[in-house]
Design a protein around this motif. Structure first.
Motif, PDB file in Angstrom:
ATOM      1  N   GLN A 190       0.857  -1.180   0.000  1.00  0.00           N
ATOM      2  CA  GLN A 190       0.000   0.000   0.000  1.00  0.00           C
ATOM      3  C   GLN A 190       0.900   1.238   0.000  1.00  0.00           C
ATOM      4  N   PRO A 191       0.957   1.960  -1.116  1.00  0.00           N
ATOM      5  CA  PRO A 191       1.847   3.125  -1.178  1.00  0.00           C
ATOM      6  C   PRO A 191       1.306   4.362  -0.491  1.00  0.00           C
ATOM      7  N   THR A 192       0.014   4.411  -0.168  1.00  0.00           N
ATOM      8  CA  THR A 192      -0.606   5.612   0.381  1.00  0.00           C
ATOM      9  C   THR A 192      -0.673   5.531   1.900  1.00  0.00           C
ATOM     10  N   ALA A 193      -0.101   6.522   2.575  1.00  0.00           N
ATOM     11  CA  ALA A 193      -0.119   6.592   4.033  1.00  0.00           C
ATOM     12  C   ALA A 193      -1.446   7.186   4.506  1.00  0.00           C
ATOM     13  N   PRO A 194      -1.786   7.016   5.812  1.00  0.00           N
ATOM     14  CA  PRO A 194      -3.044   7.579   6.333  1.00  0.00           C
ATOM     15  C   PRO A 194      -3.170   9.086   6.135  1.00  0.00           C
ATOM     16  N   ASP A 195      -2.044   9.809   6.087  1.00  0.00           N
ATOM     17  CA  ASP A 195      -2.119  11.266   5.919  1.00  0.00           C
ATOM     18  C   ASP A 195      -2.238  11.681   4.456  1.00  0.00           C
ATOM     19  N   GLY A 196      -2.328  10.703   3.534  1.00  0.00           N
ATOM     20  CA  GLY A 196      -2.479  11.019   2.122  1.00  0.00           C
ATOM     21  C   GLY A 196      -1.184  11.052   1.339  1.00  0.00           C
ATOM     22  N   SER A 197      -0.040  11.039   2.027  1.00  0.00           N
ATOM     23  CA  SER A 197       1.237  11.009   1.316  1.00  0.00           C
ATOM     24  C   SER A 197       1.476   9.615   0.734  1.00  0.00           C
ATOM     25  N   SER A 198       2.403   9.500  -0.190  1.00  0.00           N
ATOM     26  CA  SER A 198       2.658   8.218  -0.839  1.00  0.00           C
ATOM     27  C   SER A 198       4.145   7.945  -0.920  1.00  0.00           C
ATOM     28  N   ARG A 199       4.461   6.692  -1.089  1.00  0.00           N
ATOM     29  CA  ARG A 199       5.851   6.247  -1.193  1.00  0.00           C
ATOM     30  C   ARG A 199       5.910   5.088  -2.166  1.00  0.00           C
ATOM     31  N   GLY A 200       7.103   4.798  -2.671  1.00  0.00           N
ATOM     32  CA  GLY A 200       7.291   3.693  -3.591  1.00  0.00           C
ATOM     33  C   GLY A 200       7.697   2.427  -2.862  1.00  0.00           C
ATOM     34  N   PRO A 201       7.526   1.253  -3.480  1.00  0.00           N
ATOM     35  CA  PRO A 201       7.911  -0.009  -2.836  1.00  0.00           C
ATOM     36  C   PRO A 201       9.417  -0.210  -2.887  1.00  0.00           C
ATOM     37  N   ALA A 202       9.927  -1.030  -1.958  1.00  0.00           N
ATOM     38  CA  ALA A 202      11.352  -1.364  -1.982  1.00  0.00           C
ATOM     39  C   ALA A 202      11.690  -2.137  -3.248  1.00  0.00           C
ATOM     40  N   LYS A 203      10.804  -3.030  -3.676  1.00  0.00           N
ATOM     41  CA  LYS A 203      10.983  -3.784  -4.913  1.00  0.00           C
ATOM     42  C   LYS A 203       9.658  -3.783  -5.657  1.00  0.00           C
ATOM     43  N   GLY A 204       9.623  -3.122  -6.770  1.00  0.00           N
ATOM     44  CA  GLY A 204       8.393  -3.054  -7.544  1.00  0.00           C
ATOM     45  C   GLY A 204       8.685  -2.600  -8.960  1.00  0.00           C
ATOM     46  N   ILE A 205       7.806  -2.933  -9.875  1.00  0.00           N
ATOM     47  CA  ILE A 205       7.919  -2.518 -11.272  1.00  0.00           C
ATOM     48  C   ILE A 205       6.992  -1.325 -11.486  1.00  0.00           C
ATOM     49  N   LEU A 206       7.559  -0.221 -11.950  1.00  0.00           N
ATOM     50  CA  LEU A 206       6.759   0.954 -12.272  1.00  0.00           C
ATOM     51  C   LEU A 206       6.083   0.720 -13.618  1.00  0.00           C
ATOM     52  N   LEU A 207       4.775   0.913 -13.655  1.00  0.00           N
ATOM     53  CA  LEU A 207       3.985   0.686 -14.854  1.00  0.00           C
ATOM     54  C   LEU A 207       3.397   2.000 -15.359  1.00  0.00           C
ATOM     55  N   PRO A 208       2.917   2.041 -16.590  1.00  0.00           N
ATOM     56  CA  PRO A 208       2.299   3.276 -17.087  1.00  0.00           C
ATOM     57  C   PRO A 208       1.138   3.718 -16.210  1.00  0.00           C
ATOM     58  N   SER A 209       0.938   5.024 -16.137  1.00  0.00           N
ATOM     59  CA  SER A 209      -0.173   5.564 -15.360  1.00  0.00           C
ATOM     60  C   SER A 209      -1.497   5.017 -15.897  1.00  0.00           C
ATOM     61  N   GLU A 210      -2.445   4.857 -14.993  1.00  0.00           N
ATOM     62  CA  GLU A 210      -3.775   4.309 -15.268  1.00  0.00           C
ATOM     63  C   GLU A 210      -3.757   2.801 -15.531  1.00  0.00           C
ATOM     64  N   SER A 211      -2.630   2.133 -15.285  1.00  0.00           N
ATOM     65  CA  SER A 211      -2.609   0.667 -15.408  1.00  0.00           C
ATOM     66  C   SER A 211      -3.550   0.027 -14.403  1.00  0.00           C
ATOM     67  N   TYR A 212      -3.606   0.595 -13.193  1.00  0.00           N
ATOM     68  CA  TYR A 212      -4.491   0.041 -12.164  1.00  0.00           C
ATOM     69  C   TYR A 212      -5.946   0.141 -12.595  1.00  0.00           C
ATOM     70  N   ALA A 213      -6.357   1.312 -13.090  1.00  0.00           N
ATOM     71  CA  ALA A 213      -7.751   1.499 -13.499  1.00  0.00           C
ATOM     72  C   ALA A 213      -8.115   0.599 -14.665  1.00  0.00           C
ATOM     73  N   LYS A 214      -7.156   0.284 -15.516  1.00  0.00           N
ATOM     74  CA  LYS A 214      -7.439  -0.483 -16.730  1.00  0.00           C
ATOM     75  C   LYS A 214      -7.379  -1.986 -16.515  1.00  0.00           C
ATOM     76  N   TRP A 215      -6.465  -2.457 -15.645  1.00  0.00           N
ATOM     77  CA  TRP A 215      -6.202  -3.885 -15.574  1.00  0.00           C
ATOM     78  C   TRP A 215      -6.489  -4.531 -14.221  1.00  0.00           C
ATOM     79  N   ALA A 216      -6.622  -3.774 -13.144  1.00  0.00           N
ATOM     80  CA  ALA A 216      -6.854  -4.399 -11.827  1.00  0.00           C
ATOM     81  C   ALA A 216      -8.249  -5.015 -11.784  1.00  0.00           C
ATOM     82  N   PRO A 217      -8.382  -6.239 -11.259  1.00  0.00           N
ATOM     83  CA  PRO A 217      -9.722  -6.797 -11.077  1.00  0.00           C
ATOM     84  C   PRO A 217     -10.452  -6.074  -9.952  1.00  0.00           C
ATOM     85  N   ASP A 218     -11.640  -5.554 -10.242  1.00  0.00           N
ATOM     86  CA  ASP A 218     -12.427  -4.817  -9.254  1.00  0.00           C
ATOM     87  C   ASP A 218     -11.634  -3.692  -8.595  1.00  0.00           C
TER      88      ASP A 218
END
Length: 379
Positions: free
Chosen positions: A282-310
Motif C-alpha cells: 500500500q503506497p498511500t499513508a493515512p495522511d495522504g502522502s505516498s511512497r514507492g515499494p522497496a521492490k516493484g515494477i513501475l507501470l504506465p499511469s492508469e494501469s491500475y484502473a485499466k487492468w486491476a480486477p475490481d
C-alpha cells in the motif's frame, strides 16, 4: 447430550415434576403471619388480600406450568447447542458468513499461479480446432518448437509447431523472430493469440512474441526476477502473478518532448504512480502522502484502473489487487530517429493483458489453461 460417553434419555413428565418439587423444598420455610400484615395495612388491604387468596390456586397452576415449559425447553435446546461439528445440515447463514477480512481479501481474487500454466502444442491445436470462435482474440502461453515454413527466413510470417501433426497453423506477427542465420526452428515459450481464421482447412493462431518464463520453468516470473535478471529484447513478454496498486493523483512536472518523439509513448509516474509487486503493498499513508515499494515494477499511469480486477478506492488510496498479468517490454525513450539523445533506449514494462483460466477444458480438466481479459474498448 451424553453422560459417560453414552447418550442420555430424555426426562419424563414425572421426573420433571419430582425435580420441581425437590427444588421447591429448598426454599426458605419460615412462616409469614398474613393476619399481622393485613391488620397493619388496614381494611382495604384486607379486601384486596381476599381477592388474591381466591386467585392463588390459579396463579400457582400457571406458575407451575410455566416452570415445566422452561425446564423442558432447556433440556431440548442443550443437545442442539452441543451438536458435534459436521452433524446435520449447516445453515445458509453459516455458509454465507465465510468471507471475512478487508475488501482486498474478499474481493474477486485472481486465480493462483498453479491454475494458469503453459499449454502444449497439442492442446493449442485441440482448442483451435474445436473452440476457435469462442476463444478468438484470447491470449495464452505455449512451450514448443516453432519452425518456419521457409528455413532461414527471418521475415517469413508462416510457421508450425515442430515435433508432430498438431493440426494448427502459426502466423508470426509483431517483432517476433524465431531464428537467425540458417536455423529453422527453436524451442522456447511463446505468447499466442487465437483467431477464427482458417488456412487450407487448418485453424490459425498468431505468435505474438517470446515469453520469458520464471526460474522454476513455469509460466510466471516474479517481480524480483524481472528487476535483476536479463529481461530480453524489446517486444518480449513475461507473466507475473503479483499485486497491482496505484497512488493518488499528483501534479505533473512540465517536460518538452523532442520533435521526433513517438506519439504513442506510455506515460510513467504522471498523474499517478502504478506499481506491480510480489507482495501486497500500500503506497498511500493515512495522511495522504505516498511512497514507492522497496521492490516493484513501475507501470504506465492508469494501469491500475485499466487492468486491476475490481479496482476500488480505500480512503485516499486504492486497494491493491492481485492477478496474473502479461507484461511486455517496450522502449519508452522519447528520442526520435533523428534526435541526439543520451538515452536512445529506455526499456520498461507495460501490461499487455490479464491472464485468466479458460473454463471447460476437456483436454486437461484438472489444470485450467490461461486466457486473457481483452483491454477495455476505447483504451
Amino acid at each position: 447430550m451424553t453422560q459417560a460417553g453414552r447418550p442420555m434419555k430424555m426426562p419424563t413428565d414425572e421426573a420433571i415434576r419430582e425435580m420441581l418439587e425437590s427444588r421447591a423444598g429448598h426454599l426458605d420455610r419460615r412462616s409469614i403471619d398474613l393476619a399481622t400484615i393485613v391488620a397493619d395495612a388496614g381494611p382495604r388491604a384486607s379486601v384486596r388480600l381476599g381477592h388474591a387468596l381466591r386467585l392463588a390456586p390459579r396463579i400457582s397452576l400457571v406458575a407451575s406450568t410455566l416452570a415445566v415449559v422452561l425446564v423442558a425447553s432447556a433440556l431440548i435446546a442443550i443437545p442442539l447447542f452441543n451438536r458435534p461439528t459436521g452433524s446435520g445440515t449447516p445453515s445458509r447463514l453459516a455458509d454465507a458468513s465465510g468471507a471475512t477480512g478487508s475488501p482486498s481479501d474478499v474481493g474477486r481474487p485472481s486465480p493462483p499461479t498453479s491454475s494458469i500454466r503453459l499449454l502444449t502444442p497439442a492442446e493449442v491445436g485441440e482448442l483451435a480446432r474445436t473452440r476457435s470462435r469462442e476463444l478468438s482474440t484470447k491470449i495464452a502461453g505455449v512451450r514448443g518448437r516453432l519452425a518456419l515454413d521457409a528455413p532461414g527466413c527471418s521475415t517469413c510470417a508462416s510457421a508450425t509447431f515442430a515435433g508432430g501433426d498438431f493440426g494448427v497453423r502459426v502466423r508470426i506477427v509483431g517483432s517476433l523472430r524465431t531464428s537467425g542465420g540458417t536455423s529453422s526452428a527453436r524451442t522456447s515459450a511463446w505468447v499466442i493469440r487465437f483467431t477464427p481464421e482458417v488456412d487450407n482447412g487448418l485453424p490459425i493462431v498468431e505468435a505474438l512474441g517470446e515469453l520469458r518464463t520464471g526460474m522454476s520453468g513455469g509460466l510466471t516470473a516474479t517481480v524480483d526476477e524481472l528487476l535483476y535478471d536479463e529481461v530480453g529484447a524489446v517486444g518480449s513478454y513475461a507473466a507475473v502473478d503479483g499485486w497491482l496498486v496505484r497512488t493518488p493523483l499528483h501534479p505533473c512536472a512540465s517536460f518538452v518532448m523532442p520533435s521526433g518523439a513517438p506519439t504513442d509513448l506510455p506515460t510513467y509516474g504522471c498523474p499517478d504512480y502504478d506499481y506491480l509487486t510480489d507482495k501486497e503493498f500500500q503506497p498511500t499513508a493515512p495522511d495522504g502522502s505516498s511512497r514507492g515499494p522497496a521492490k516493484g515494477i513501475l507501470l504506465p499511469s492508469e494501469s491500475y484502473a485499466k487492468w486491476a480486477p475490481d479496482p476500488a478506492q480505500l480512503g485516499s488510496g486504492f486497494e491493491p489487487r492481485r492477478a496474473t498479468f502479461l507484461l511486455q517490454l517496450v522502449n519508452t525513450s522519447p528520442c526520435g530517429p533523428t534526435d541526439r539523445c543520451y538515452t536512445p533506449r529506455l526499456l520498461r514494462w507495460k501490461i499487455a493483458a490479464r491472464l485468466e483460466p479458460i473454463p471447460k477444458i476437456a483436454l486437461a480438466p484438472s489444470t485450467p489453461i490461461p486466457s486473457v481479459v481483452p483491454p477495455p474498448s476505447g483504451r
